[in-house]
Design a protein around this motif. Structure first.
Motif, PDB file in Angstrom:
ATOM      1  N   THR A 233      -9.083 -25.420  23.244  1.00  0.00           N
ATOM      2  CA  THR A 233     -10.278 -25.361  23.906  1.00  0.00           C
ATOM      3  C   THR A 233     -10.632 -24.155  22.353  1.00  0.00           C
ATOM      4  OG1 THR A 233     -10.719 -25.593  25.840  1.00  0.00           O
ATOM      5  CG2 THR A 233     -12.736 -25.103  24.695  1.00  0.00           C
ATOM      6  N   TYR A 235     -14.962 -24.622  20.293  1.00  0.00           N
ATOM      7  CA  TYR A 235     -16.036 -24.940  19.876  1.00  0.00           C
ATOM      8  C   TYR A 235     -16.271 -25.096  18.888  1.00  0.00           C
ATOM      9  CZ  TYR A 235     -17.926 -23.832  24.552  1.00  0.00           C
ATOM     10  OH  TYR A 235     -18.225 -23.093  25.811  1.00  0.00           O
ATOM     11  N   GLY A 238     -19.138 -27.321  18.241  1.00  0.00           N
ATOM     12  CA  GLY A 238     -20.427 -26.842  19.029  1.00  0.00           C
ATOM     13  C   GLY A 238     -20.406 -27.057  20.292  1.00  0.00           C
ATOM     14  N   LYS A 239     -19.137 -27.422  20.265  1.00  0.00           N
ATOM     15  CA  LYS A 239     -19.456 -27.631  21.900  1.00  0.00           C
ATOM     16  C   LYS A 239     -17.203 -27.740  22.096  1.00  0.00           C
ATOM     17  CE  LYS A 239     -19.060 -33.317  22.129  1.00  0.00           C
ATOM     18  NZ  LYS A 239     -17.390 -32.706  23.169  1.00  0.00           N
ATOM     19  N   PRO A 240     -17.256 -27.045  24.278  1.00  0.00           N
ATOM     20  CA  PRO A 240     -16.155 -27.171  24.027  1.00  0.00           C
ATOM     21  C   PRO A 240     -14.883 -28.479  23.983  1.00  0.00           C
ATOM     22  CG  PRO A 240     -17.680 -27.247  25.951  1.00  0.00           C
ATOM     23  CD  PRO A 240     -17.908 -26.927  24.874  1.00  0.00           C
ATOM     24  N   GLY A 259     -18.905 -33.395  27.276  1.00  0.00           N
ATOM     25  CA  GLY A 259     -19.396 -32.397  28.267  1.00  0.00           C
ATOM     26  C   GLY A 259     -17.557 -31.562  28.116  1.00  0.00           C
ATOM     27  N   ILE A 260     -17.543 -30.746  28.957  1.00  0.00           N
ATOM     28  CA  ILE A 260     -16.099 -29.825  29.125  1.00  0.00           C
ATOM     29  C   ILE A 260     -14.758 -30.502  28.167  1.00  0.00           C
ATOM     30  CG2 ILE A 260     -14.352 -28.299  30.139  1.00  0.00           C
ATOM     31  CD1 ILE A 260     -16.635 -26.729  31.374  1.00  0.00           C
ATOM     32  N   SER A 262     -11.192 -29.090  28.826  1.00  0.00           N
ATOM     33  CA  SER A 262     -10.519 -27.587  28.580  1.00  0.00           C
ATOM     34  C   SER A 262      -9.006 -28.017  29.633  1.00  0.00           C
ATOM     35  CB  SER A 262     -11.911 -26.463  28.928  1.00  0.00           C
ATOM     36  OG  SER A 262     -12.408 -26.477  28.085  1.00  0.00           O
ATOM     37  N   PHE A 263      -8.670 -26.616  29.481  1.00  0.00           N
ATOM     38  CA  PHE A 263      -7.229 -25.316  30.185  1.00  0.00           C
ATOM     39  C   PHE A 263      -6.672 -27.028  30.204  1.00  0.00           C
ATOM     40  CE2 PHE A 263     -12.116 -25.532  31.986  1.00  0.00           C
ATOM     41  CZ  PHE A 263     -12.407 -24.692  32.236  1.00  0.00           C
ATOM     42  N   SER A 278     -14.869 -33.893  31.716  1.00  0.00           N
ATOM     43  CA  SER A 278     -16.183 -33.477  32.648  1.00  0.00           C
ATOM     44  C   SER A 278     -17.287 -34.747  32.112  1.00  0.00           C
ATOM     45  CB  SER A 278     -16.982 -32.790  32.692  1.00  0.00           C
ATOM     46  OG  SER A 278     -17.867 -32.305  31.177  1.00  0.00           O
ATOM     47  N   GLY A 281     -19.608 -36.621  34.196  1.00  0.00           N
ATOM     48  CA  GLY A 281     -21.054 -35.969  34.262  1.00  0.00           C
ATOM     49  C   GLY A 281     -19.983 -35.280  35.548  1.00  0.00           C
ATOM     50  N   ASP A 282     -18.058 -35.085  36.277  1.00  0.00           N
ATOM     51  CA  ASP A 282     -17.893 -33.894  36.843  1.00  0.00           C
ATOM     52  C   ASP A 282     -16.956 -34.139  36.332  1.00  0.00           C
ATOM     53  OD1 ASP A 282     -18.069 -33.288  39.669  1.00  0.00           O
ATOM     54  OD2 ASP A 282     -16.853 -35.070  40.414  1.00  0.00           O
ATOM     55  N   GLN A 283     -16.660 -32.249  36.848  1.00  0.00           N
ATOM     56  CA  GLN A 283     -15.559 -32.139  36.393  1.00  0.00           C
ATOM     57  C   GLN A 283     -14.127 -32.507  37.142  1.00  0.00           C
ATOM     58  OE1 GLN A 283     -16.467 -28.172  36.888  1.00  0.00           O
ATOM     59  NE2 GLN A 283     -17.791 -28.202  35.042  1.00  0.00           N
ATOM     60  N   ILE A 304     -16.326 -28.315  41.113  1.00  0.00           N
ATOM     61  CA  ILE A 304     -15.635 -28.077  40.021  1.00  0.00           C
ATOM     62  C   ILE A 304     -14.100 -28.256  40.184  1.00  0.00           C
ATOM     63  CG2 ILE A 304     -14.596 -25.511  38.648  1.00  0.00           C
ATOM     64  CD1 ILE A 304     -17.555 -24.609  39.105  1.00  0.00           C
ATOM     65  N   VAL A 306     -10.556 -26.888  37.801  1.00  0.00           N
ATOM     66  CA  VAL A 306     -10.263 -26.444  36.592  1.00  0.00           C
ATOM     67  C   VAL A 306      -8.721 -26.153  36.318  1.00  0.00           C
ATOM     68  CG1 VAL A 306     -12.335 -25.926  35.628  1.00  0.00           C
ATOM     69  CG2 VAL A 306     -11.241 -24.080  37.119  1.00  0.00           C
TER      70      VAL A 306
ATOM     71  N   GLU B 145     -21.336 -25.601  33.081  1.00  0.00           N
ATOM     72  CA  GLU B 145     -21.466 -26.684  32.827  1.00  0.00           C
ATOM     73  C   GLU B 145     -22.334 -27.195  34.112  1.00  0.00           C
ATOM     74  OE1 GLU B 145     -18.432 -30.110  33.227  1.00  0.00           O
ATOM     75  OE2 GLU B 145     -20.156 -30.259  30.816  1.00  0.00           O
ATOM     76  N   ARG B 146     -22.223 -26.767  35.572  1.00  0.00           N
ATOM     77  CA  ARG B 146     -22.570 -26.864  36.871  1.00  0.00           C
ATOM     78  C   ARG B 146     -23.768 -26.427  36.201  1.00  0.00           C
ATOM     79  NH1 ARG B 146     -20.082 -30.934  39.246  1.00  0.00           N
ATOM     80  NH2 ARG B 146     -21.379 -30.434  40.793  1.00  0.00           N
ATOM     81  N   ILE B 168     -25.013 -28.205  27.164  1.00  0.00           N
ATOM     82  CA  ILE B 168     -23.361 -27.388  26.923  1.00  0.00           C
ATOM     83  C   ILE B 168     -23.380 -26.199  27.925  1.00  0.00           C
ATOM     84  CG2 ILE B 168     -24.657 -26.842  25.273  1.00  0.00           C
ATOM     85  CD1 ILE B 168     -22.312 -26.466  23.744  1.00  0.00           C
TER      86      ILE B 168
END
Lengths: 451, 196
Positions: A233, A235, A238-240, A259-260, A262-263, A278, A281-283, A304, A306, B145-146, B168
């Motif tokens: 991951t 930035y 500017g974002k992950p 959003g994310i 990652s991992f 994400s 809107g949900d991970q 969450i 992850v 993020e949450r 973010i």
């Protein structure tokens, strides 16, 4: 039985012609089958096997041979000691001048070694002719007075460390039945430049090099099963976002959804990986192709989800979820789709890593005192804490043979990379670098084509 | 008596001559006078115009001064408003450990932000989610993020369009207070707002 494994070095291939130097390995003497009763890596090795590694004999008694002989013995001692299986006997106590000693089995007086408590003995002779290094290495059982492993290596003097690691790998393979760690690497995050970047070093902390140069926040490296790719991951935009990069070539893929992203966790044996996205809107954890395309969604729980980690057969996936109100480790069966909770002790269990042997998961758990590393059977039984103390010990990652665990710790102040055996013994710092080091990931065995 | 008569006669003769001479000279000057007269008329008009202009300029200057003063006051006022609004936007929203639930105190902070966003329909904000250093980096990235999403959802409930709210997560990567104590951790568990 003679076999050749090899590394080919193309030297001056256009000018000197066919100078392809082959690092050849020849078995000096036959041995039928490896015996694993020396070391059972599934049990704690509380007793270390005493090994004697005298300075390698300089056959032609040249200065260069003596120098290589001394260095080689040091390298081998370091490599064997690193595994945690052995205690290296002090060379000062040796009864014989290695230069005068016999290195072939027939002439060795094993009593000279058993009297010192040595159960294993490595003998070696070094010859350097026309710039080419020839090393013969033999491992003996001093009590049974028999040779266990014998190899001849040819290369250049610069190949010494590589040769020694190769032979150490043979020793470990003979004693444990597993190829070991000597051709593996470790990726980690370091802040040496002021920014978090990924670095790579050899399994023993040697040969550190900076892998990313994003000048941004870069996190969570993950090796592909063939150790050819690293996903992570960063930035940088500017974002992950998720980056999938070839280790050697300048190519790769980016997953930059909203959003994310990652991992990453590579699926065993395939150019596919799991990661948390994400954008919905949900991970949720998704299975992605190596090019970053979504193959399917793997979790469907609000909140969450992850840190995926795959069982070696790819049939189960461990991950962290907050679905029960605190971060806990869960296991999803890919066959049935069932999800079961693995950890119940404490209210903060994260960073699961599935053992390459398949039977255990190592993870970090936090309590009021700090973060510590534990292992637990995949059936939920036999949880054992491996680190202790009031500082943080986190981000555990298995060695490819599951004999060791690398992690980061603040036990000495700034966060550094440490290693320990799979049973928590022999905890020591791996390397010393400027800045702070976190998030180590042990690579799979790179294999014979690569070192 | 005869002498007086002569004087009178002489005067009679001389006077007209004088008068004629003067008249002639007057005749020569006359055009000038009339010219001046004409100019005077124009001058007068010009002068009046100038006066008017002068007056107008003065009025304008005054008006300008008044406007400038007004503007200065407005700007001063706006400046106050800007810094007030900036404060509204910059005030962080804090969270409890391992939580992304909007606390009661955080709700008040978010209500003020919603008010600002209603008054400034052109404004958009980026909501950054942050965590304290405790816990692990992966989980904290998700938790951050949450938190950002929870703050966003609260603002949306107050009628702010989601298109004006982006999020973010920085997880534990950007603490505002680098210390390792309760006070620092409490400050670092935050949603931070940046005007776009």
């Amino acid at each position: 039985m003679i076999f050749y494994v090899a590394l080919c070095y193309q030297i001056k291939r256009f000018f000197v012609g066919i100078c392809i130097l082959i690092l050849s390995i020849a078995a000096v003497a036959p041995y039928t089958h490896a015996q694993y009763d020396y070391i059972d890596i599934t049990k704690p090795f509380l007793r270390k096997i005493p090994v004697a590694v005298p300075v390698f004999k300089a056959i032609n008694r040249t200065g260069q041979e003596s120098e290589i002989g001394k260095k080689g013995a040091d390298f081998l001692s370091e490599a064997l000691e690193f595994t945690g299986y052995f205690s290296m006997l002090d060379r000062k106590a040796f009864l014989l001048d290695p230069q005068e000693a016999e290195i072939l089995g027939t002439g060795i007086n094993f009593k000279n070694w058993t009297v010192l408590g040595a159960e294993l003995l490595v003998t070696s002779g070094v010859v350097i002719q026309a710039g080419i290094l020839h090393i013969e290495l033999r491992l003996f059982d001093t009590f049974q007075q028999k040779m266990l492993v014998g190899k001849k290596y040819t290369g250049t003097p610069e190949d010494l460390r590589k040769i020694i690691r190769r032979f150490a790998g043979e020793i470990i393979f003979y004693l444990t039945g597993n190829r070991g760690i000597f051709d593996s690497k470790i990726a980690f995050i370091s802040t040496g430049t002021g920014k978090k970047e990924i670095y790579i070093c050899d399994f023993d902390g040697y040969d550190v090099r900076q892998f990313t140069n994003h000048n941004s926040i870069t996190l969570f490296p993950a090796w592909s099963g063939d150790a050819q790719w690293i996903a992570y991951t960063s930035y940088v935009k500017g974002k992950p976002d998720l980056y999938i990069k070839h280790v050697k070539q300048k190519r790769g893929f980016v997953v930059a959804r909203e959003g994310i992203n990652s991992f990453p966790a590579w699926f065993p044996g395939k150019f596919e990986l799991a990661a948390t996205l994400s954008f919905s809107g949900d991970q949720e954890i998704y299975l992605l192709s190596g090019e970053g395309k979504i193959i399917k969604q793997l979790t469907t729980s609000e909140g969450i989800d992850v840190s995926p980690t795959w069982s070696p057969d790819g049939k189960q996936m461990g991950f962290v979820s907050r679905r029960a109100g605190s971060p806990q480790i869960y296991i999803k069966s890919m066959d049935t789709g069932n999800v079961r909770r693995l950890t119940f002790q404490g209210n903060y269990n994260t960073q699961p890593a599935w053992s390459p042997l398949g039977d255990k998961i190592v993870y970090s758990s936090m309590d009021g005192a700090g973060i510590n590393i534990s292992v637990i059977g995949v059936d939920g039984a036999g949880a054992v804490r491996l680190t202790h103390g009031n500082r943080d010990n986190e981000s555990p990652s298995w060695s490819p043979d599951a004999s060791m665990i690398v992690f980061n710790s603040t036990r000495e102040g700034a966060s550094r990379i440490y290693v320990m055996t799979a049973f928590g013994t022999d905890q020591r710092r791996l390397l010393s670098l400027p800045g702070e080091q976190t998030n180590p990931k042990w690579s799979p065995s790179v294999g014979d084509s690569e070192n | 008596m005869k002498k007086r008569l002569w004087m009178f006669l002489v005067l009679l003769i001389v006077m007209p001559a004088l008068i004629i001479t003067t008249g002639c000279s007057k005749k020569q000057v006359q055009p000038d006078v009339s010219l001046i007269g004409t100019d005077a008329d124009q001058y007068d008009a010009a002068r009046q115009r100038a006066l008017a202009e002068e007056e107008e300029a003065g009025r304008r200057a005054l008006e300008e001064q008044r406007l400038m003063e007004e503007q200065r006051l407005m700007e001063e006022k706006r400046g106050q408003a800007t810094s007030e609004q900036q404060q509204v936007i910059e005030e962080d929203v804090y969270f409890d450990f391992d939580q992304s639930v909007i606390r009661a105190d955080a709700q008040e902070v978010l209500k003020k932000k919603a008010e600002f966003l209603r008054e400034n329909p052109g404004a958009s904000v980026v909501i950054e989610g942050h965590c304290d250093e405790r816990g692990t980096a992966e989980y904290n990235l998700a938790l951050g993020e949450r938190r950002a999403l929870a703050a966003k959802a609260f603002l949306m409930d107050l009628g702010i369009s989601s298109s004006r709210l982006s999020t973010i997560s920085y997880g534990e990567e950007r603490p505002i207070d680098p210390r390792s104590n309760e006070e620092a951790w409490a400050r670092n568990r935050r949603a931070h707002f940046v005007l776009q």
